[in-house]
Motif scaffolding. Sequence first.
Motif, PDB file in Angstrom:
ATOM      1  N   ALA A  88      26.205  53.248  14.955  1.00 56.48           N
ATOM      2  CA  ALA A  88      25.683  52.272  13.996  1.00 56.48           C
ATOM      3  C   ALA A  88      26.751  51.446  13.299  1.00 56.48           C
ATOM      4  CB  ALA A  88      24.834  53.002  12.951  1.00 56.48           C
ATOM      5  N   GLY A  89      28.018  51.709  13.539  1.00 57.46           N
ATOM      6  CA  GLY A  89      29.061  50.981  12.822  1.00 57.46           C
ATOM      7  C   GLY A  89      29.112  49.507  13.204  1.00 57.46           C
ATOM      8  N   ASP A  90      29.494  48.649  12.243  1.00 57.38           N
ATOM      9  CA  ASP A  90      29.618  47.210  12.508  1.00 57.38           C
ATOM     10  C   ASP A  90      30.872  46.900  13.311  1.00 57.38           C
ATOM     11  OD1 ASP A  90      27.331  46.621  11.107  1.00 57.38           O
ATOM     12  OD2 ASP A  90      28.399  46.293   9.213  1.00 57.38           O
ATOM     13  N   GLN A  91      31.854  47.787  13.159  1.00 54.40           N
ATOM     14  CA  GLN A  91      33.116  47.570  13.850  1.00 54.40           C
ATOM     15  C   GLN A  91      33.402  48.755  14.776  1.00 54.40           C
ATOM     16  OE1 GLN A  91      36.061  46.888  10.764  1.00 54.40           O
ATOM     17  NE2 GLN A  91      34.709  45.444   9.721  1.00 54.40           N
ATOM     18  N   ASN A 122      47.652  44.059  11.577  1.00 54.07           N
ATOM     19  CA  ASN A 122      46.521  43.571  10.785  1.00 54.07           C
ATOM     20  C   ASN A 122      45.201  44.103  11.332  1.00 54.07           C
ATOM     21  OD1 ASN A 122      45.243  41.828   8.786  1.00 54.07           O
ATOM     22  ND2 ASN A 122      44.571  40.611  10.563  1.00 54.07           N
ATOM     23  N   SER A 123      45.008  43.955  12.648  1.00 52.60           N
ATOM     24  CA  SER A 123      43.759  44.419  13.249  1.00 52.60           C
ATOM     25  C   SER A 123      44.000  45.456  14.342  1.00 52.60           C
ATOM     26  CB  SER A 123      42.993  43.229  13.847  1.00 52.60           C
ATOM     27  OG  SER A 123      43.782  42.602  14.843  1.00 52.60           O
ATOM     28  N   SER A 124      45.243  45.840  14.560  1.00 52.49           N
ATOM     29  CA  SER A 124      45.519  46.805  15.634  1.00 52.49           C
ATOM     30  C   SER A 124      46.326  47.986  15.126  1.00 52.49           C
ATOM     31  CB  SER A 124      46.274  46.128  16.776  1.00 52.49           C
ATOM     32  OG  SER A 124      47.601  45.841  16.377  1.00 52.49           O
ATOM     33  N   PHE A 134      48.850  54.597  22.668  1.00 52.38           N
ATOM     34  CA  PHE A 134      47.424  54.274  22.735  1.00 52.38           C
ATOM     35  C   PHE A 134      47.166  53.204  21.677  1.00 52.38           C
ATOM     36  CE2 PHE A 134      42.921  55.047  21.874  1.00 52.38           C
ATOM     37  CZ  PHE A 134      42.388  55.385  23.116  1.00 52.38           C
ATOM     38  N   VAL A 135      46.883  51.983  22.115  1.00 50.59           N
ATOM     39  CA  VAL A 135      46.739  50.855  21.194  1.00 50.59           C
ATOM     40  C   VAL A 135      45.284  50.438  21.069  1.00 50.59           C
ATOM     41  CG1 VAL A 135      47.528  48.538  20.578  1.00 50.59           C
ATOM     42  CG2 VAL A 135      49.030  50.060  21.897  1.00 50.59           C
ATOM     43  N   HIS A 136      44.783  50.541  19.849  1.00 53.51           N
ATOM     44  CA  HIS A 136      43.411  50.182  19.518  1.00 53.51           C
ATOM     45  C   HIS A 136      43.391  48.855  18.773  1.00 53.51           C
ATOM     46  CE1 HIS A 136      40.573  53.976  19.313  1.00 53.51           C
ATOM     47  NE2 HIS A 136      40.376  53.272  20.397  1.00 53.51           N
ATOM     48  N   VAL A 137      42.407  48.024  19.077  1.00 49.88           N
ATOM     49  CA  VAL A 137      42.151  46.830  18.258  1.00 49.88           C
ATOM     50  C   VAL A 137      40.781  46.995  17.633  1.00 49.88           C
ATOM     51  CG1 VAL A 137      41.731  44.340  18.291  1.00 49.88           C
ATOM     52  CG2 VAL A 137      43.646  45.301  19.561  1.00 49.88           C
ATOM     53  N   ASN A 138      40.710  46.732  16.343  1.00 50.32           N
ATOM     54  CA  ASN A 138      39.461  46.813  15.604  1.00 50.32           C
ATOM     55  C   ASN A 138      38.682  45.521  15.830  1.00 50.32           C
ATOM     56  OD1 ASN A 138      37.692  48.029  13.666  1.00 50.32           O
ATOM     57  ND2 ASN A 138      38.483  46.653  12.077  1.00 50.32           N
ATOM     58  N   VAL A 139      37.460  45.645  16.355  1.00 49.11           N
ATOM     59  CA  VAL A 139      36.679  44.436  16.651  1.00 49.11           C
ATOM     60  C   VAL A 139      35.273  44.536  16.063  1.00 49.11           C
ATOM     61  CG1 VAL A 139      37.914  44.064  18.847  1.00 49.11           C
ATOM     62  CG2 VAL A 139      35.714  45.271  18.840  1.00 49.11           C
ATOM     63  N   ARG A 183      32.922  41.165  19.448  1.00 49.86           N
ATOM     64  CA  ARG A 183      34.130  41.749  20.038  1.00 49.86           C
ATOM     65  C   ARG A 183      35.387  40.917  19.696  1.00 49.86           C
ATOM     66  NH1 ARG A 183      32.526  45.992  24.766  1.00 49.86           N
ATOM     67  NH2 ARG A 183      30.780  46.778  23.577  1.00 49.86           N
ATOM     68  N   ARG A 184      35.364  40.276  18.525  1.00 48.82           N
ATOM     69  CA  ARG A 184      36.536  39.568  18.019  1.00 48.82           C
ATOM     70  C   ARG A 184      37.274  40.476  17.049  1.00 48.82           C
ATOM     71  NH1 ARG A 184      38.181  35.083  20.374  1.00 48.82           N
ATOM     72  NH2 ARG A 184      39.012  34.364  18.390  1.00 48.82           N
TER      73      ARG A 184
END
Lengths: 148, 148, 148, 148
Positions: free
Chosen positions: C58-61, C93-95, C116-121, C126-127
């Motif tokens: 259910a998360g928005d991100q 900032n977002s990763s 392990f590199v995650h980007v928050n979208v 998916r931006r």
Amino acid sequence: MSGQAAPGRDEFARFETLTTRWSDNDVYGHMNNAVHYRLFDTAVNGFLIGQGLLDIKAGDQVFLVVETGCRYFSEMAFPDVIHAGLSVAHLGNSSVSYRIGLFANDAARAAAVGQFVHVNVDRQTRRPVAISGRVREALEALMPDQQG
Amino acid sequence: MSGQAAPGRDEFARFETLTTRWSDNDVYGHMNNAVHYRLFDTAVNGFLIGQGLLDIKAGDQVFLVVETGCRYFSEMAFPDVIHAGLSVAHLGNSSVSYRIGLFANDAARAAAVGQFVHVNVDRQTRRPVAISGRVREALEALMPDQQG
Amino acid sequence: MSGQAAPGRDEFARFETLTTRWSDNDVYGHMNNAVHYRLFDTAVNGFLIGQGLLDIKAGDQVFLVVETGCRYFSEMAFPDVIHAGLSVAHLGNSSVSYRIGLFANDAARAAAVGQFVHVNVDRQTRRPVAISGRVREALEALMPDQQG
Amino acid sequence: MSGQAAPGRDEFARFETLTTRWSDNDVYGHMNNAVHYRLFDTAVNGFLIGQGLLDIKAGDQVFLVVETGCRYFSEMAFPDVIHAGLSVAHLGNSSVSYRIGLFANDAARAAAVGQFVHVNVDRQTRRPVAISGRVREALEALMPDQQG
């Protein structure tokens, strides 16, 4: 598998071609017994998606697995190419039991035969829903009675 | 699975604790049906190795899987911790049929129950060999009759 | 890995305990190289879920993976128990770039180290979206600078 | 992956066609990041076996993986068919670094690019051994310099 011969290709209504992977082979050098189940639901869902009968992301109904089984007749191994034969053994009101044969390369006899039972459910409530319309027609076409 | 209740923990002789993985969850957000089989042979072989009954690399005899099956009663999902209950349902001359219950976290009832049939074979010839000695004793100890 | 020593446990901020599976071992009798990545995202997502920072359904991100890597120093194999050490090597900032060490049983040195590199979208578009609030705080707490 | 374009098919020397599986899709509905690595070593070992350069069961030498990595440019998902492009980026005395591009269906640009470093070792001692003879020739033929 004592007392039961491995089925031939003519016992299955349609085929999906599936490639094996390096990691399918376990320490004994053959396809691990759990990989067969990855091939079973790939064959079943590949059929449903290919026929336009399953919309994974947006459909109101989805199929959930309630029972599976496999008999192993002979070994398969990467880099074998697997031909997964698919038939419908039983079609109930809201459930369908598939029979799947896995044939390695050009083998005439299945190396393994699986049973895979799907129940059609409402995506939200996960309660059984009757299989109807185009889906039922497509499944009926995979029943042995319908093939001749 | 209508008409059959999920078993409780007292139906199993011993337990292995197994962690789940992110990739166990499929697009429906629950453990994919094939993962259960990865847990089954982990529980069985973990038992055999832990008891010193299986030497993967150097043993003269190995167990091959000839039949498996699973009934799914309720969903499990990462990050559940799974307690795999293990019993021997049938012990033949060269084969053994395990019954395995998968319990999520502190659940009293199994989310799934599996059947897992091993045949003891010669590593080279892959012909069946009688199960004897310490292995047979350890398997007998997992039979319900033997548990008190 | 010439010229680079395997890290010790003190280089990681927290640990997750993960069990191995029979099918993790490939034909060479050791954990297949791809399994390490299953352990990496299990460790990362297990941390996020355990901290209440990720709501898969259910998360928005959500976090998407944009880059991964692994150096293998020594072999692991079922039935090893793996202790996955987790730290944040870089927080943008977002990763976020995680560093993960896999330690077999009571080994002092890691058998493998992953990036392990995650980007928050945004789940829908998916931006990329800035990592903020409680999530940023929890990630900062895993940075080596923050550990004393 | 900011600042780096996804490569095209002309950057790879040869291709292997690989099918995807239902269980490749994780809860986000796309191929889990670890599956890419299963495709990488399938492509590499498939090439080696297909050329008669690797005898898994009886060869005196085997390749062990010492480093892997992947950049993810776009999503893939079952039931995509994957075309794995393979080239040799670097060939050392006893090691080889492959570059692998994964292309979904008829896409012109890779969805992901991997690095996969193999070291040739003696099967028993697991010590590095020079890559020579037919194996070296086959690997040289996959180097960009050699392709035109």
